[in-house]
Design an enzyme around this catalytic site. Structure first.
Site, PDB file in Angstrom:
ATOM      1  N   SER A   1     -13.828 -54.710  49.729  1.00  0.00           N
ATOM      2  CA  SER A   1     -12.733 -55.011  50.636  1.00  0.00           C
ATOM      3  C   SER A   1     -11.509 -54.216  50.195  1.00  0.00           C
ATOM      4  O   SER A   1     -11.428 -53.767  49.045  1.00  0.00           O
ATOM      5  CB  SER A   1     -12.416 -56.516  50.585  1.00  0.00           C
ATOM      6  OG  SER A   1     -11.181 -56.820  51.198  1.00  0.00           O
TER       7      SER A   1
ATOM      8  N   TYR B   1     -10.381 -64.701  47.133  1.00  0.00           N
ATOM      9  CA  TYR B   1     -11.079 -63.583  47.771  1.00  0.00           C
ATOM     10  C   TYR B   1     -10.752 -62.270  47.058  1.00  0.00           C
ATOM     11  O   TYR B   1     -11.642 -61.460  46.762  1.00  0.00           O
ATOM     12  CB  TYR B   1     -10.662 -63.515  49.242  1.00  0.00           C
ATOM     13  CG  TYR B   1     -11.367 -62.464  50.054  1.00  0.00           C
ATOM     14  CD1 TYR B   1     -12.671 -62.671  50.513  1.00  0.00           C
ATOM     15  CD2 TYR B   1     -10.728 -61.273  50.395  1.00  0.00           C
ATOM     16  CE1 TYR B   1     -13.318 -61.710  51.279  1.00  0.00           C
ATOM     17  CE2 TYR B   1     -11.371 -60.317  51.163  1.00  0.00           C
ATOM     18  CZ  TYR B   1     -12.662 -60.532  51.605  1.00  0.00           C
ATOM     19  OH  TYR B   1     -13.302 -59.578  52.364  1.00  0.00           O
TER      20      TYR B   1
END
Length: 266
Positions: free
Chosen positions: A147, A160
């Site tokens: 990501s 995250y």
């Protein structure tokens, strides 16, 4: 080897975790079109039924499993079944993941640990299960879906970002430990991708203006748009094919240029 053969996945067996919809489904579909045989997992019978319908609609014969990728024994059983029915796994895409947008001081440990378990520990578990087969075969490709949060922080995504940052380093460590066995482990870092899950953030307001978050993302992206799942297909095929045999430990950011851009002056 011709250029077409270099990018072909004909005869390869690919496992895409979380391949029932979204990015995982798009990558699995691309692999199937490139010649691979597809296996995927999801978390419930409902998701499995929906996914099988979607694969059948695309004319893809996929093998689906209900499997918790944080459960070592269940992952071992799934990998053994794939080995027996389709053959040794040549390509693993660690795509399954979750995000919980909660301010850090409001987030309890259980939520934090759940994100870490699914987004970071699960790729360790699944990779560990498939690597011995790849070693025996003499080659293998592991692609971890990282990501932009592997590089950047942002409010409300502490778990995250921690998981995706860790996944970047797990990618590099798998490269370091198993590169000599002809296993390439790389990552794809998607930018902001237009999916059904992000559709509410892209809806026009009642006055015709952009949603504030939509406007923010477009302003920060040199490409001037959100990405699509199709934008990820070429990079995913490249990293799964012989074209990337000397690419290892790399994170390929498919983000329209966000990470390269400081933004416009106000």
């Amino acid at each position: 080897m011709s250029y077409m053969d270099m990018f072909s996945l004909k005869g390869k067996v690919a496992l895409v975790t979380g391949g029932s919809y979204g990015i995982g489904f798009a990558i699995a579909r691309a692999y199937a079109r490139a010649g691979a045989r597809i296996a995927f997992n999801c978390r419930s019978q409902e998701h499995l039924d929906m996914a099988m319908t979607a694969y059948e609609k695309e004319g893809i014969e996929a093998q689906g499993y209900i499997c918790d990728v944080t459960d070592t024994e269940k992952v071992r059983d799934m990998v053994a079944d794939i080995d027996a029915s389709l053959g040794t796994i040549d390509i693993l895409v660690n795509n399954a993941g979750i995000i919980k947008r909660i301010p850090m001081c409001d987030m309890d440990e259980a939520d934090f640990r759940q994100v870490i378990d699914i987004d970071l520990v699960a790729p360790f578990i699944v990779s560990k299960a498939v690597i011995p087969g790849m070693i025996a075969k003499g080659e293998g490709k592991i692609i971890n879906i990282c990501s932009m949060m592997s590089e950047l922080g942002r409010e409300t995504v502490s778990a995250y970002a921690a998981a995706k940052g860790g996944l970047k380093m797990l990618t590099r460590n798998i490269c370091s430990e198993f590169g000599g066995a002809n296993i390439q482990c790389n990552g794809i870092g998607p930018g902001y991708i237009a999916t059904p899950q992000t559709a509410p953030l892209r809806q026009r307001q009642s006055d015709g203006s952009r949603h504030p978050f939509d406007a923010f993302i477009v302003s920060k992206t040199p490409a001037g748009r959100w990405g699509t799942t199709e934008d990820l297909e070429g990079p995913a095929i490249f990293l799964a094919s012989h074209a990337s045999d000397f690419v290892n430990g790399h994170i390929l950011y498919v983000d329209g240029g966000i990470l390269a851009y400081i933004g416009k002056q106000p």
